[in-house]
Design a protein around this motif. Structure first.
Motif, PDB file in Angstrom:
ATOM      1  N   ALA A 275       0.914  -1.239   0.140  1.00  0.00           N
ATOM      2  CA  ALA A 275      -0.094  -0.030  -0.072  1.00  0.00           C
ATOM      3  C   ALA A 275       1.048   1.332  -0.060  1.00  0.00           C
ATOM      4  O   ALA A 275       0.576   2.262  -0.670  1.00  0.00           O
ATOM      5  CB  ALA A 275      -1.038  -0.020   1.155  1.00  0.00           C
ATOM      6  N   ALA A 276       1.840   1.403   0.856  1.00  0.00           N
ATOM      7  CA  ALA A 276       2.837   2.392   0.872  1.00  0.00           C
ATOM      8  C   ALA A 276       3.508   2.480  -0.603  1.00  0.00           C
ATOM      9  O   ALA A 276       3.528   3.726  -1.123  1.00  0.00           O
ATOM     10  CB  ALA A 276       3.843   2.334   1.900  1.00  0.00           C
ATOM     11  N   ALA A 277       4.065   1.468  -1.278  1.00  0.00           N
ATOM     12  CA  ALA A 277       4.476   1.667  -2.493  1.00  0.00           C
ATOM     13  C   ALA A 277       3.329   2.417  -3.286  1.00  0.00           C
ATOM     14  O   ALA A 277       3.666   3.238  -4.584  1.00  0.00           O
ATOM     15  CB  ALA A 277       4.844   0.337  -3.158  1.00  0.00           C
ATOM     16  N   GLN A 278       2.113   1.839  -3.435  1.00  0.00           N
ATOM     17  CA  GLN A 278       1.200   2.363  -4.317  1.00  0.00           C
ATOM     18  C   GLN A 278       0.826   3.925  -4.111  1.00  0.00           C
ATOM     19  O   GLN A 278       0.591   4.706  -4.813  1.00  0.00           O
ATOM     20  CB  GLN A 278      -0.141   1.757  -3.747  1.00  0.00           C
ATOM     21  CG  GLN A 278      -0.238   0.153  -4.640  1.00  0.00           C
ATOM     22  CD  GLN A 278      -1.763  -0.155  -4.408  1.00  0.00           C
ATOM     23  OE1 GLN A 278      -2.484  -0.199  -3.493  1.00  0.00           O
ATOM     24  NE2 GLN A 278      -2.072  -0.953  -5.756  1.00  0.00           N
ATOM     25  N   LYS A 279       0.941   4.258  -2.898  1.00  0.00           N
ATOM     26  CA  LYS A 279       0.952   5.747  -2.497  1.00  0.00           C
ATOM     27  C   LYS A 279       2.034   6.702  -2.998  1.00  0.00           C
ATOM     28  O   LYS A 279       1.847   7.600  -3.423  1.00  0.00           O
ATOM     29  CB  LYS A 279       0.977   5.934  -0.665  1.00  0.00           C
ATOM     30  CG  LYS A 279       0.506   7.189  -0.381  1.00  0.00           C
ATOM     31  CD  LYS A 279       0.725   7.459   1.060  1.00  0.00           C
ATOM     32  CE  LYS A 279       0.510   8.895   1.580  1.00  0.00           C
ATOM     33  NZ  LYS A 279       0.472   8.958   2.900  1.00  0.00           N
ATOM     34  N   THR A 280       3.308   6.046  -3.143  1.00  0.00           N
ATOM     35  CA  THR A 280       4.179   6.660  -3.701  1.00  0.00           C
ATOM     36  C   THR A 280       4.194   6.856  -5.362  1.00  0.00           C
ATOM     37  O   THR A 280       4.377   7.895  -5.867  1.00  0.00           O
ATOM     38  CB  THR A 280       5.689   5.881  -3.483  1.00  0.00           C
ATOM     39  OG1 THR A 280       6.044   5.651  -2.171  1.00  0.00           O
ATOM     40  CG2 THR A 280       6.704   6.366  -4.291  1.00  0.00           C
ATOM     41  N   VAL A 281       3.502   5.769  -5.898  1.00  0.00           N
ATOM     42  CA  VAL A 281       3.372   6.033  -7.406  1.00  0.00           C
ATOM     43  C   VAL A 281       2.223   7.085  -7.658  1.00  0.00           C
ATOM     44  O   VAL A 281       2.310   7.814  -8.494  1.00  0.00           O
ATOM     45  CB  VAL A 281       2.446   4.606  -7.968  1.00  0.00           C
ATOM     46  CG1 VAL A 281       2.338   4.657  -9.248  1.00  0.00           C
ATOM     47  CG2 VAL A 281       3.597   3.350  -7.596  1.00  0.00           C
ATOM     48  N   ALA A 282       1.236   7.010  -6.718  1.00  0.00           N
ATOM     49  CA  ALA A 282      -0.055   8.049  -6.726  1.00  0.00           C
ATOM     50  C   ALA A 282       0.640   9.653  -6.633  1.00  0.00           C
ATOM     51  O   ALA A 282       0.310  10.392  -7.359  1.00  0.00           O
ATOM     52  CB  ALA A 282      -0.953   7.960  -5.848  1.00  0.00           C
ATOM     53  N   GLN A 283       1.652   9.596  -5.745  1.00  0.00           N
ATOM     54  CA  GLN A 283       2.281  11.052  -5.337  1.00  0.00           C
ATOM     55  C   GLN A 283       3.117  11.447  -6.795  1.00  0.00           C
ATOM     56  O   GLN A 283       3.137  12.523  -6.897  1.00  0.00           O
ATOM     57  CB  GLN A 283       3.055  10.807  -4.230  1.00  0.00           C
ATOM     58  CG  GLN A 283       2.337  10.614  -2.854  1.00  0.00           C
ATOM     59  CD  GLN A 283       3.361  10.509  -1.706  1.00  0.00           C
ATOM     60  OE1 GLN A 283       4.362  10.053  -1.916  1.00  0.00           O
ATOM     61  NE2 GLN A 283       2.706  10.765  -0.539  1.00  0.00           N
TER      62      GLN A 283
END
Length: 300
Positions: A275-283
Motif C-alpha cells: 500500500a505504501a508503494a502504491q501511495k508513492t506511485v500516486a504521489q
C-alpha cells in the motif's frame, strides 16, 4: 474506427493534468530493474508489480493511460480480473508496446533502426480485441560526431509512419516516439538541430502514409544538453508548460521517473509495503500531473 473516435481517444490521453505511465519493460529489461533491488524475476512477481502500479488508489486522477508489455496485457489481478478491465473501469486507457526494438542499421556502424513491422497488422488486431486503445513504437536516434545520418533518420521515420498507419487501420491511436538520445557530450544547440531534422522528416513520412494527425500522439524527446535524471524530468515539464499557452497539450509519458521509488520501497517488504508503494506511485503521478499544468513546485 472513425477519425472522430481516434481523435477522442487521443484527446483523452492528453487531458489537462494527466499523462501516461510506461510499464512496457520486456521480461529481460524488468529483470535488470528487479536485480538492482533484489527481487526474483518470476512471472508472479512481474504480475504483482504491475498490479501494484495499475491499482494504486488515486492513480486515475493524473494518469490517462498506461503502456503495457505483451505479457501484462494478458495478465490479471490476484483476484482474477484482467488488467484491461480494471483499467477501463478506472478510466485509464490500456496501451501496448508493439516494436521489437532497435537493430544495427546495415552499412551505418553505430546506428540502429527499429524493427517489428512483420506480422504487425495481425498483432494489432489481437491487441485491439484484448482491450488496447493505443500503441507505441520507439525509434532510437544517436547523436555523435558523424551521426545521425539522413539514412538512419529516414529509415526510422518510414517505419514509424507505416506502424502508425497500421494502428489507425486497427482502430488504435499510434504513439510515435522518435527518441533522440541524451547520451553524449553534445550541447543543447546540437540537440535542437537534430531534433528538428528528425521531426521534419517524421511528419513528412506521416503525411506520405496518410496518417491522421488528429488521431495520433507524438512522444517527443526533451531538447537538452547531455544526460538528464528522473527528477529533472518533472521540473523540465513544468517549466515548459509555464511558457504556455501552447498550440497543443504538453503532457508526459514517464517510466522510471514515476516508478523507481515505489519499486525500491516494495522490494523491502513485498507484502507489508504494498500500500505504501502504491501511495508513492500516486504521489509521483500527481507531481507530474501538476507539471503538465505548469503548477508543480518541488516537494508537491
Amino acid at each position: 474506427m472513425s477519425i472522430e473516435q481516434l481523435e477522442s481517444i487521443a484527446q483523452a490521453m492528453v487531458a489537462p493534468g494527466k499523462g501516461i505511465i510506461a510499464i512496457d519493460e520486456s521480461s529481460g529489461t524488468i529483470k535488470k530493474r528487479f536485480d538492482v533491488v533484489g527481487i526474483d524475476n518470476s512471472e508472479e512477481n512481474r504480475r504483482a508489480y504491475r498490479e501494484l502500479l495499475l491499482t494504486a488508489p488515486g492513480l486515475a486522477d493524473h494518469i490517462s493511460g498506461a503502456i503495457l508489455y505483451d505479457e501484462t496485457l494478458r495478465q490479471s489481478t490476484r483476484a482474477g480480473k484482467p488488467f484491461t478491465e480494471v483499467m477501463h473501469a478506472a478510466g485509464i486507457l490500456p496501451g501496448i508496446k508493439v516494436d521489437m526494438g532497435p537493430q544495427p542499421l546495415a552499412g551505418f556502424p553505430g546506428e540502429v533502426v527499429t524493427e517489428g513491422l512483420d506480422g504487425l497488422r495481425q498483432r494489432l488486431a489481437e491487441y485491439a480485441r484484448l482491450g488496447a486503445r493505443f500503441a507505441k513504437w520507439r525509434a532510437v536516434i544517436h547523436i555523435g560526431e558523424d551521426t545521425p545520418s539522413s539514412t538512419c533518420i529516414e529509415a526510422n521515420n518510414h517505419a514509424l509512419a507505416r506502424y502508425a498507419a497500421l494502428c489507425q487501420e486497427a482502430g488504435l491511436v499510434p504513439v510515435v516516439e522518435p527518441e533522440v538520445l541524451m547520451d553524449g557530450d553534445h550541447d543543447i544547440d546540437v540537440c535542437y538541430e537534430v531534433t528538428e531534422a528528425v521531426l521534419r522528416s517524421l511528419f513528412a513520412s506521416l503525411y506520405e502514409h496518410n496518417v491522421m494527425l488528429e488521431g495520433s500522439i507524438l512522444k517527443a524527446s526533451m531538447v537538452i544538453a547531455g544526460k538528464d535524471c528522473d527528477e529533472q524530468a518533472t521540473a523540465h515539464l513544468n517549466a515548459m508548460n509555464q511558457l504556455g499557452p501552447h498550440p497543443w497539450p504538453l503532457s508526459f509519458s514517464y517510466g522510471r521517473a514515476m516508478q523507481q521509488a515505489a519499486l525500491k520501497l516494495w522490494a523491502k517488504d513485498m507484502q507489508g509495503n504494498f500500500a505504501a508503494a502504491q501511495k508513492t506511485v500516486a504521489q509521483r503521478a500527481r507531481a507530474n500531473g501538476l507539471a503538465a499544468l505548469g503548477q508543480w513546485t518541488r516537494g508537491t
